[in-house]
Write an enzyme that holds these catalytic residues in place. Sequence first.
Site, short mmCIF file in Angstrom:
data_model
loop_
_atom_site.label_atom_id
_atom_site.label_comp_id
_atom_site.label_asym_id
_atom_site.label_seq_id
_atom_site.Cartn_x
_atom_site.Cartn_y
_atom_site.Cartn_z
N HIS A 19 -15.66 38.86 37.45
CA HIS A 19 -15.61 37.55 38.10
C HIS A 19 -14.14 37.23 38.36
CE1 HIS A 19 -14.26 35.77 34.29
NE2 HIS A 19 -15.08 36.65 33.75
N GLY A 20 -13.84 36.04 38.79
CA GLY A 20 -12.49 35.67 39.20
C GLY A 20 -11.41 35.92 38.17
#
Length: 157
Positions: A14-15
């Site tokens: 994810h980010g």
Amino acid sequence: MELVFVRVDSRLIHGQVSTAWVHGTGVNRLMVVNDKAANDPMERALLKMAKPRSIATLDVLTVAQAIGVINKDNSGDKVMLIARTPRDVKGLVDGGINIKKVNLGNMPSGPGRARLDESVCADPEEIEILREMLGAGIVVFSQMTPSSPKNDIRHKL
């Protein structure tokens, strides 16, 4: 291959992983280790789409596959291993993989899960696994990003 960083994060890639952790650890390869993810073609495809451009190789493996790859890979790759649960990491350790530190990222809350840190909750089995890791000399800490403080969760177990 060198296991540079081992993280437990239910979100896998994810980010925070794609930006902060990849840059902060200097890795050039990601290894996702989770039996469910490795056996789900849709999840594998989504993880490959989420792979940062700076990462040359992404492996999505079962625990057993990961043990084989880690034991046989003689590349100079610097690897961030991301597991969905402490159970995945325990499987690697039980399979003879030498892990010195485990970062706990996001482990969601839910019924029967105790809060160990702001974004880390664990069920009784996971708590026991974390205690076993600590007892084996593995450093276990929570830390959301490389710039946030490391939190020793030992006192919360």
